[in-house]
Every structure is written in C-alpha cells, then in structure tokens.
Design a protein around this motif. Structure first.
Motif, PDB file in Angstrom:
ATOM      1  N   ARG A 100      32.470  35.176  46.071  1.00  0.00           N
ATOM      2  CA  ARG A 100      33.159  35.087  44.778  1.00  0.00           C
ATOM      3  C   ARG A 100      34.527  34.409  44.879  1.00  0.00           C
ATOM      4  NH1 ARG A 100      32.258  41.364  43.934  1.00  0.00           N
ATOM      5  NH2 ARG A 100      29.986  41.414  44.050  1.00  0.00           N
ATOM      6  N   PRO A 101      35.394  34.834  45.815  1.00  0.00           N
ATOM      7  CA  PRO A 101      36.715  34.192  45.885  1.00  0.00           C
ATOM      8  C   PRO A 101      36.654  32.718  46.271  1.00  0.00           C
ATOM      9  CG  PRO A 101      36.715  36.303  47.053  1.00  0.00           C
ATOM     10  CD  PRO A 101      35.286  35.955  46.759  1.00  0.00           C
ATOM     11  N   LEU A 102      35.600  32.296  46.977  1.00  0.00           N
ATOM     12  CA  LEU A 102      35.483  30.891  47.366  1.00  0.00           C
ATOM     13  C   LEU A 102      35.275  30.001  46.143  1.00  0.00           C
ATOM     14  CD1 LEU A 102      33.225  31.173  50.557  1.00  0.00           C
ATOM     15  CD2 LEU A 102      35.713  31.019  50.415  1.00  0.00           C
ATOM     16  N   LEU A 103      34.493  30.499  45.185  1.00  0.00           N
ATOM     17  CA  LEU A 103      34.300  29.755  43.943  1.00  0.00           C
ATOM     18  C   LEU A 103      35.607  29.707  43.151  1.00  0.00           C
ATOM     19  CD1 LEU A 103      31.783  28.336  42.869  1.00  0.00           C
ATOM     20  CD2 LEU A 103      31.339  30.325  41.432  1.00  0.00           C
ATOM     21  N   ASP A 131      30.406  42.802  33.784  1.00  0.00           N
ATOM     22  CA  ASP A 131      30.643  41.901  34.905  1.00  0.00           C
ATOM     23  C   ASP A 131      31.203  42.681  36.085  1.00  0.00           C
ATOM     24  OD1 ASP A 131      30.006  39.082  34.776  1.00  0.00           O
ATOM     25  OD2 ASP A 131      31.278  38.997  33.000  1.00  0.00           O
ATOM     26  N   VAL A 132      30.944  42.170  37.279  1.00  0.00           N
ATOM     27  CA  VAL A 132      31.473  42.794  38.493  1.00  0.00           C
ATOM     28  C   VAL A 132      32.997  42.692  38.502  1.00  0.00           C
ATOM     29  CG1 VAL A 132      31.599  42.577  41.006  1.00  0.00           C
ATOM     30  CG2 VAL A 132      29.398  42.385  39.850  1.00  0.00           C
ATOM     31  N   PHE A 133      33.635  43.763  38.942  1.00  0.00           N
ATOM     32  CA  PHE A 133      35.095  43.766  39.078  1.00  0.00           C
ATOM     33  C   PHE A 133      35.469  44.619  40.282  1.00  0.00           C
ATOM     34  CE2 PHE A 133      39.312  45.509  38.522  1.00  0.00           C
ATOM     35  CZ  PHE A 133      40.048  44.423  38.106  1.00  0.00           C
ATOM     36  N   THR A 134      36.299  44.067  41.145  1.00  0.00           N
ATOM     37  CA  THR A 134      36.882  44.846  42.231  1.00  0.00           C
ATOM     38  C   THR A 134      38.346  44.450  42.376  1.00  0.00           C
ATOM     39  OG1 THR A 134      36.471  43.280  44.042  1.00  0.00           O
ATOM     40  CG2 THR A 134      34.671  44.794  43.483  1.00  0.00           C
ATOM     41  N   MET A 135      39.137  45.358  42.909  1.00  0.00           N
ATOM     42  CA  MET A 135      40.545  45.053  43.130  1.00  0.00           C
ATOM     43  C   MET A 135      40.693  43.931  44.153  1.00  0.00           C
ATOM     44  SD  MET A 135      43.684  47.634  44.102  1.00  0.00           S
ATOM     45  CE  MET A 135      42.894  48.259  45.601  1.00  0.00           C
ATOM     46  N   ALA A 136      39.866  43.952  45.194  1.00  0.00           N
ATOM     47  CA  ALA A 136      39.978  42.957  46.263  1.00  0.00           C
ATOM     48  C   ALA A 136      39.624  41.559  45.777  1.00  0.00           C
ATOM     49  CB  ALA A 136      39.090  43.345  47.439  1.00  0.00           C
ATOM     50  N   GLU A 137      38.387  41.392  45.249  1.00  0.00           N
ATOM     51  CA  GLU A 137      37.929  40.047  44.874  1.00  0.00           C
ATOM     52  C   GLU A 137      38.463  39.567  43.531  1.00  0.00           C
ATOM     53  OE1 GLU A 137      35.270  42.131  46.091  1.00  0.00           O
ATOM     54  OE2 GLU A 137      35.179  41.185  48.070  1.00  0.00           O
ATOM     55  N   SER A 138      38.754  40.486  42.619  1.00  0.00           N
ATOM     56  CA  SER A 138      39.160  40.092  41.272  1.00  0.00           C
ATOM     57  C   SER A 138      40.671  39.995  41.098  1.00  0.00           C
ATOM     58  CB  SER A 138      38.605  41.090  40.244  1.00  0.00           C
ATOM     59  OG  SER A 138      37.206  41.218  40.357  1.00  0.00           O
ATOM     60  N   VAL A 139      41.435  40.678  41.943  1.00  0.00           N
ATOM     61  CA  VAL A 139      42.892  40.711  41.762  1.00  0.00           C
ATOM     62  C   VAL A 139      43.625  40.227  43.008  1.00  0.00           C
ATOM     63  CG1 VAL A 139      44.886  42.195  41.316  1.00  0.00           C
ATOM     64  CG2 VAL A 139      42.746  42.593  40.080  1.00  0.00           C
ATOM     65  N   ILE A 140      43.426  40.906  44.128  1.00  0.00           N
ATOM     66  CA  ILE A 140      44.244  40.641  45.307  1.00  0.00           C
ATOM     67  C   ILE A 140      43.974  39.261  45.894  1.00  0.00           C
ATOM     68  CG2 ILE A 140      44.728  41.378  47.667  1.00  0.00           C
ATOM     69  CD1 ILE A 140      44.271  44.263  46.737  1.00  0.00           C
ATOM     70  N   MET A 141      42.692  38.905  46.086  1.00  0.00           N
ATOM     71  CA  MET A 141      42.386  37.606  46.690  1.00  0.00           C
ATOM     72  C   MET A 141      42.803  36.430  45.806  1.00  0.00           C
ATOM     73  SD  MET A 141      38.890  38.056  48.868  1.00  0.00           S
ATOM     74  CE  MET A 141      38.843  39.185  50.272  1.00  0.00           C
ATOM     75  N   PRO A 142      42.542  36.452  44.493  1.00  0.00           N
ATOM     76  CA  PRO A 142      43.065  35.356  43.661  1.00  0.00           C
ATOM     77  C   PRO A 142      44.588  35.243  43.720  1.00  0.00           C
ATOM     78  CG  PRO A 142      41.358  36.529  42.474  1.00  0.00           C
ATOM     79  CD  PRO A 142      41.626  37.324  43.716  1.00  0.00           C
ATOM     80  N   MET A 143      45.287  36.380  43.792  1.00  0.00           N
ATOM     81  CA  MET A 143      46.739  36.334  43.918  1.00  0.00           C
ATOM     82  C   MET A 143      47.157  35.699  45.233  1.00  0.00           C
ATOM     83  SD  MET A 143      47.821  40.039  42.296  1.00  0.00           S
ATOM     84  CE  MET A 143      49.437  39.996  43.080  1.00  0.00           C
ATOM     85  N   LYS A 144      46.459  36.027  46.325  1.00  0.00           N
ATOM     86  CA  LYS A 144      46.770  35.438  47.626  1.00  0.00           C
ATOM     87  C   LYS A 144      46.489  33.935  47.629  1.00  0.00           C
ATOM     88  CE  LYS A 144      45.768  37.439  51.484  1.00  0.00           C
ATOM     89  NZ  LYS A 144      44.995  38.079  52.579  1.00  0.00           N
ATOM     90  N   ILE A 145      45.379  33.540  46.989  1.00  0.00           N
ATOM     91  CA  ILE A 145      45.055  32.117  46.885  1.00  0.00           C
ATOM     92  C   ILE A 145      46.166  31.381  46.143  1.00  0.00           C
ATOM     93  CG2 ILE A 145      43.501  30.442  45.800  1.00  0.00           C
ATOM     94  CD1 ILE A 145      41.225  32.479  46.288  1.00  0.00           C
ATOM     95  N   LEU A 146      46.560  31.924  45.004  1.00  0.00           N
ATOM     96  CA  LEU A 146      47.579  31.276  44.180  1.00  0.00           C
ATOM     97  C   LEU A 146      48.912  31.181  44.905  1.00  0.00           C
ATOM     98  CD1 LEU A 146      46.666  32.953  40.788  1.00  0.00           C
ATOM     99  CD2 LEU A 146      46.555  30.504  41.263  1.00  0.00           C
TER     100      LEU A 146
END
Length: 458
Positions: A280-283, A319-334
């Motif tokens: 998910r985070p790769l997309l 829809d699927v939601f998790t703190m790791a893939e939906s919040v933390i990883m996008p923040m780290k990417i940004l």
C-alpha cells in the motif's frame, strides 16, 4: 464542526503546537471521524516527544489525554493490534496510568481474533492482515471543498488532451458524460471514430504502479524486462525500457524521488506473491511524488491522476485503515520528500486518506510470475464503465504495468465503450450482482442488467 474549523485556523498559525493537534483530534473523535483523530493524535504525539528531546519538560496530563484520544480512535477504527501496542508503550512511559489494563484487555480480544483468522485459512500474510488491519467507512469529509469531490469539465478537457498526446494518430476515444449517468460527473469513454473488431485503440501506460520484485534489468517505470540497450537518465543510474517510460517518469515523479533512499519502504514488500499491506505505501509513494513534482502549492486532489478517480463514498463502503500504512508511513514519505506535514495542510490526514480511498477503488492488482504482485492505477482504465456485455477488452502486457484496449466488435463513432471489471459470463442477474458488489455496492447499470431487472419485475 465550528470547533474543528477554529482549531484548524489556530494550527495554521501554530503548526508545531502539540496541544492544538490533540484538541482537534478530540473533536474529530466526537464527530465520529476516528481515522482523522488518529492522524492528528499521531502528530500531537510526535510534537510532544520532540519537546521532550529539547528537554522542555513532560506535560503528563496533556499527553495522557492525547493517548486516550489516540487509543480510542484506533479502537474505533478496529486497529486493535496497534491499539494494544500503543497502550503497552504508554504503560512503560506512565506506569501509574490505566494503560496496562487497556493493553491486557486488547490482547485478549486479539487472541480471539487470531483464532478466527486462522479458521478462515489463507496464506500467512492474509492471516496477518486480517488480524492487524483496521477499517473505516469511506465518506466525503465536510471540510473538503466541493470541487475536490466532483469530476469537473476542466478534468474532462485535460484527459482528452492526454489522449491526443499518447496517440500517434488521431485519438480513437474521448471522455464524456456516460450514457449510464445517474449524476452530473459520471463519465465514460466514447469512440472518436469508427473502430474495427480487434483493433488496439489505446495503450495505457502508467507512472502510478508498484510490484513486489524488481530485477536489475527491469524498467524503473513499468517494470518490463529491458531488451537491448537500456535508456538511462543523466541524474542517476535508473534504466528504462522505452522513451515513453523515460519521459513519463521524468514528467511525473522521478525528479522528486531521484537520489532518495526508500529501502525501508520497499524491503517489507519483497517477494510477496499476492496483495498485502506492505504494497500500500509503495503505491502512495508514486502518487505523492507525482503531486509534489507538479508544484509545492498544488493540492493533491487537484492533481489530474487523483482528480479523475472516484471513491465509493456511499452505501457505507469500508476501506482498510491502519495507523502504520495510512498515517505514519505517508508522513515519513512526505517528510523525506521535503514536505512539512505540520505546516502544509494540503497533505493533512483527510486528504491522504481520501487519496488512498480513490486509489483503492480504482487500482488493478494481479499476480505476475516475474514480479510477484503488481498493483497499479493507470490513467485511462478507471474511466471505462462496466458492462456485463462489454464491447471492449483489455489486457496487461506480459511482465509490465502497461495495459492495451481492444475492440471486441466493430464500433461506430460516438458509441460508449464498456469493459468488464470481472468475468461474469454465463451468470444469472443475482450472481452477477453479488460478484460485482465490491465495485458498485448497488445494482449494475449496464443495459443487460437493466433489461433483466425489468423482466423480473414484470
């Protein structure tokens, strides 16, 4: 609602104030938007810990209130695995708090969930995702501007301009209002000229894709095996299979990610043979990089690749939601791409999650013998409507993310083109409705289903 808006204005002036993020999180939780509460509480937590790193002292009561909001929000999103881990961490930080009791109760719940997940069978990753994934209802958030929730005439013009650019000859198709339209922005693809049976009318090459295995001789953009001398860019060692892929990469996301090390993001997805949470985070990386490259002030929901996608924001779609893939990883990417996630509210949680729900509703993932699992969102495939009697077929090129569209029969100028989202050949109306439910969550609108529904009522 007024409290959220007032708090947002204060955050614009004081983006690094952890108390404001925690307060807005509590308002989101009260309004039953727990996924937004998770995002704000996570930011508050980061800022509280940054203040501790600067030795500014620990505001214990404020931090515990923030943890209460975050823990409840995770629970409401069914992120019980993450909630248990959170309370265990809080118990270490605040031994005298109620955190230990909450952690124990959640571990008992997870034991029951794990037993249920095991009974359903499946691969190890499927069982892990059943246990760890949370979920939330897809909605149109009331703070998002109306033009970000509708597909506009400007978008139609942009897509038709793209169709002219990707077609060497005159374009075979164009975007317009669908013949199935039940609302103003329901679009469809139409023939721009007569098309012969079997003719390839469109090649759909995407920059928004990922896979679980990329070889040393694979194209950086579409993952196709490079045959012959690779095409390379001057800025790095990246290789491409064609000028089309090279130009698409440079014009969309490459300039932003060039030189960046995202090994931490790619490593968990290596070797996956089916769709699983690490993909998910790769997309999201590809689409976020595209948004940033289009301009620092460009709103992600204005980006052409995002604006054309529709979520299922009706009928209580989940829809699927998790703190790791939906919040933390996008923040780290940004943050790695140079975006200040506290100051730039264009990338707030409601925007990131809205973007993800659109990707999730329109992505076309499939197992690939070379690349493990490919997940992609192409520019034009999401714009074709479904029919149980399609007049167009599409297929993904072998070992690549590129899709080609072919006419199943001769098509006349101005005829709407339909594909089939899934094979429904030989099925009854009831069987088709059940199989297609994940895409529509309502009855199919195609002529065949309308006719059979009318016959059933007569």
């Amino acid at each position: 609602m007024e409290a959220v808006e007032n708090c947002t204005e204060r955050i614009r002036k004081e983006p690094y104030n952890p108390h404001l993020w925690a307060k807005r999180a509590s308002f989101f939780l009260a309004l039953n938007y727990p996924e937004l509460a998770v995002g704000d509480a996570c930011k508050s937590r980061i800022l509280f810990h940054r203040s501790l790193d600067r030795k500014e002292g620990k505001d214990c009561s404020a931090m515990l209130r923030m943890y209460d909001v975050l823990g409840q929000a995770l629970y409401d999103c069914h992120c019980h695995w993450e909630a248990a881990g959170l309370w265990e961490e809080v118990a270490e930080e605040f031994p005298a708090s109620h955190a230990s009791e909450k952690a124990v109760a959640l571990r008992m719940l997870l034991q029951s969930k794990q037993e249920s997940a095991a009974m359903m069978g499946g691969t190890w990753w499927e069982q892990i995702d059943r246990l760890r994934d949370g979920c939330t209802t897809t909605v149109h958030y009331p703070w998002i501007q109306d033009h970000h929730l509708r597909r506009t005439q400007k978008l139609v013009e942009n897509v038709n301009s793209e169709l002219k650019q990707v077609t060497k000859q005159s374009p075979a198709c164009y975007l317009g209002t669908s013949t199935l339209a039940t609302r103003d922005d329901m679009l469809g693809m139409f023939t721009a000229r007569d098309i012969e049976s079997g003719e390839c009318m469109l090649v759909d090459r995407t920059a928004t894709a990922t896979c679980s295995h990329v070889g040393a001789l694979d194209c950086m953009n579409c993952f196709a095996r490079i045959r012959g001398l690779p095409l390379q860019v001057s800025c790095c060692s990246g290789s491409y299979c064609s000028h089309a892929c090279l130009e698409l990469s440079l014009n969309t996301y490459h300039k932003v990610v060039c030189g960046q090390d995202f090994t931490w993001l790619f490593r968990p997805a290596q070797g996956l043979q089916h769709n699983a949470s690490p993909l998910r985070p790769l997309l999201m990386l590809r689409i976020l990089a595209s948004c940033i490259q289009s301009g620092p002030e460009t709103h992600p929901l204005d980006h052409s690749r995002v604006a054309r996608l529709q979520p299922l924001a009706r009928n209580n779609h989940v829809d699927v939601f998790t703190m790791a893939e939906s919040v933390i990883m996008p923040m780290k990417i940004l943050e790695q791409l140079g975006v200040d996630v506290f100051r730039n509210l264009n990338f707030d949680t409601m925007i990131l999650h809205t973007t993800w729900t659109r990707l999730a509703n329109n992505k076309a993932g499939s197992w690939d013998p070379i690349h493990g699992f490919i997940d992609e969102v192409t520019p034009f495939l999401p714009l074709f409507n479904h029919s149980c009697e399609p007049n167009v077929d599409f297929k993904r090129n072998s070992d690549s993310t590129t899709i080609q569209f072919f006419a199943k029969r001769g098509l006349k100028t101005g005829e709407e083109m339909f594909i089939s989202y899934v094979n429904v050949q030989g099925m009854s109306l009831e069987e088709r409705t059940e199989l297609l439910w994940p895409w529509f969550e309502e009855v199919c609108l195609c002529p065949k289903c309308k006719e059979e529904s009318a016959q059933a009522l007569s």
